[in-house]
Design a protein around this motif. Structure first.
Motif, PDB file in Angstrom:
ATOM      1  N   GLU A 225       0.850  -1.205   0.000  1.00  0.00           N
ATOM      2  CA  GLU A 225       0.000   0.000   0.000  1.00  0.00           C
ATOM      3  C   GLU A 225       0.875   1.240   0.000  1.00  0.00           C
TER       4      GLU A 225
ATOM      5  N   LYS B 208       2.903  -4.541   3.313  1.00  0.00           N
ATOM      6  CA  LYS B 208       1.934  -4.753   4.398  1.00  0.00           C
ATOM      7  C   LYS B 208       1.810  -6.220   4.813  1.00  0.00           C
ATOM      8  N   GLY B 209       2.335  -7.131   3.965  1.00  0.00           N
ATOM      9  CA  GLY B 209       2.234  -8.552   4.291  1.00  0.00           C
ATOM     10  C   GLY B 209       2.121  -9.387   3.025  1.00  0.00           C
TER      11      GLY B 209
ATOM     12  N   LYS C 122      -5.191 -13.246   4.252  1.00  0.00           N
ATOM     13  CA  LYS C 122      -4.072 -12.312   4.223  1.00  0.00           C
ATOM     14  C   LYS C 122      -3.322 -12.408   5.558  1.00  0.00           C
TER      15      LYS C 122
ATOM     16  N   PHE D 182      -0.521 -10.205   7.743  1.00  0.00           N
ATOM     17  CA  PHE D 182       0.118  -8.891   7.780  1.00  0.00           C
ATOM     18  C   PHE D 182       1.465  -8.929   8.476  1.00  0.00           C
TER      19      PHE D 182
ATOM     20  N   GLU E  86       5.363  -6.272   8.954  1.00  0.00           N
ATOM     21  CA  GLU E  86       6.072  -5.026   8.660  1.00  0.00           C
ATOM     22  C   GLU E  86       7.120  -5.210   7.561  1.00  0.00           C
TER      23      GLU E  86
END
Length: 407
Positions: free
Chosen positions: A138, A143-144, A151, A153, A155
């Protein structure tokens, strides 16, 4: 939730995951195969040549594409520190000819298991039989990852999916698609360190013949020598293979369709032509009443003698005492310049490594982080860095994986 996600559980992936966890991160590793390190098990004919016991300059000199990119990674983890790393994990190593480093046990599985112990020791959460579909991004920040039905997630994401070589081990180019999705360029991909196909039909007759201590010179259609080497090679039913040939293939793969390459094999590199001629004369005096095909056993491997005689245009049943000076000259020439014409490779199915990959100009060499997407890293064969045989490619995987995990 994971701080760090590693995609791919090969040499680079396990090193990256273990090092990131060692630095205090919560790490999850995703591997689509049912076990980690599947390709490691088949490297080095099942023995795993895990590095080359030589200095950083030697490693850089054995990388034909983008060696400059590896400076920082090698200074973080060189071959000496790699050996120490494995010894601390309980894997004893030994160094063989050409400074090739192998596990003392000669079992590639021991290398894979040592890396798995590293993951366990540092609390890496491993997910096998799990395919990562794409990276979640994003506004230029990772974001993952997206799996089949959910999904996850994180860092940071480190992509260590390998290349296209030995696709049966799961190397099917997934990382290239992920890189493109993130906005990276992927250079053209070629099978490298790969057996070569030769036009000569007599290669089938020599199948299985291994030559040691011979020399090769690779020439392009203009007759220019583009690569030289000394060592071992092997004849196959389709052409040639073995350590020297695999390294030589790296210099042909990019334009094999347009170029006509020949490999000149010196069967007796220790002997000058005149010395070789004198040696043959002595053998001829010793076996003067024999057929030529039965008079060269002390000079050449038995299997290659009929082919050398054929290429020298000498009748195999001709008596040694009837061989002319011109025929002997042709025989010397064949022994010093035994030529095969190359027309192709056996492809990614049998290639040790992939040449090409994620463009390294878009990766920070000090951290392995993408210059395009923050928090996205790449390590291992997925990058556009490849080397010759001798443990250099696995060292690239370990060093880039370690650097990504550390960063």
């Amino acid at each position: 939730m994971a701080n760090v996600i590693v995609v791919g559980g090969g040499a680079a992936g396990m090193m990256a995951a273990g090092r990131a966890a060692e630095k205090g991160h919560q790490v999850h590793l995703y591997e689509k195969n049912d076990r980690l390190g599947k390709k490691i098990y088949i490297t080095g004919k099942g023995r795993c040549n895990l590095t080359n016991d030589s200095d950083i300059d030697t490693h850089l000199n054995n990388i034909p594409s983008n060696p400059y990119f590896m400076y920082s990674a090698f200074y973080r983890l060189d071959s000496e520190r790699t050996k120490q790393f494995f010894q601390e994990l309980g894997l004893q190593t030994k160094t063989e000819r050409g400074n090739r480093v192998f596990p003392m046990s000669d079992k590639a599985g021991d290398v894979a298991r040592a890396l798995q112990r590293y993951l366990k020791k540092n609390g890496v959460v491993v997910h096998t039989n799990t395919t990562v579909k794409h990276i979640l991004i994003e506004n230029g920040v990772v974001k993952g990852i997206a799996l089949e039905n959910k999904k996850v997630f994180a860092e940071k994401v480190i992509v260590c999916t390998g290349g296209l070589s030995y696709p049966g081990t799961g190397s099917t180019g997934d990382g290239y698609a992920m890189a493109k999705q993130a906005g990276h360029h992927v250079t053209k991909l070629y099978p490298s360190l790969v057996p070569l196909k030769a036009k000569e039909k007599w290669c089938q007759e020599l199948m299985g013949l291994s030559l040691k201590n011979c020399a090769i010179a690779v020439k392009n259609k203009a007759g220019k020598v583009i690569y030289k080497d000394f060592g071992e090679m092997l004849f196959t039913h389709f052409g040639v293979s073995g350590p020297m040939i695999l390294s030589a293939s790296r210099h042909m793969i990019k334009d094999l369709e347009e170029e006509n390459y020949t490999i000149e094999i010196d069967l007796k590199p220790a002997l000058e032509e005149k010395t070789l001629d004198n040696r043959i004369l002595r053998d001829f005096q010793k076996y003067s009443n024999k057929n030529i095909r039965n008079a060269l056993d002390e000079l050449l491997p038995q299997k290659i003698i009929p082919v050398v005689i054929l290429c020298a245009k000498i009748e195999p049943t001709k008596k040694v005492h009837d061989i002319t000076k011109e025929e002997r000259k042709r025989l010397v020439k064949q022994i010093k310049c035994f030529t095969v014409c190359i027309y192709g490779t056996t492809g990614f199915q049998e290639a040790v490594i992939t040449c090409g990959g994620v463009c390294v100009d878009e990766i920070d060499p000090a951290t392995m982080e993408s210059k395009i997407v923050k928090g996205l890293y790449f390590a291992g064969e997925v990058l556009d860095v490849d080397a010759y045989t001798g443990g250099f490619n696995l060292q690239i995987a370990f060093s880039t994986g370690y650097t990504a995990g550390e960063s």
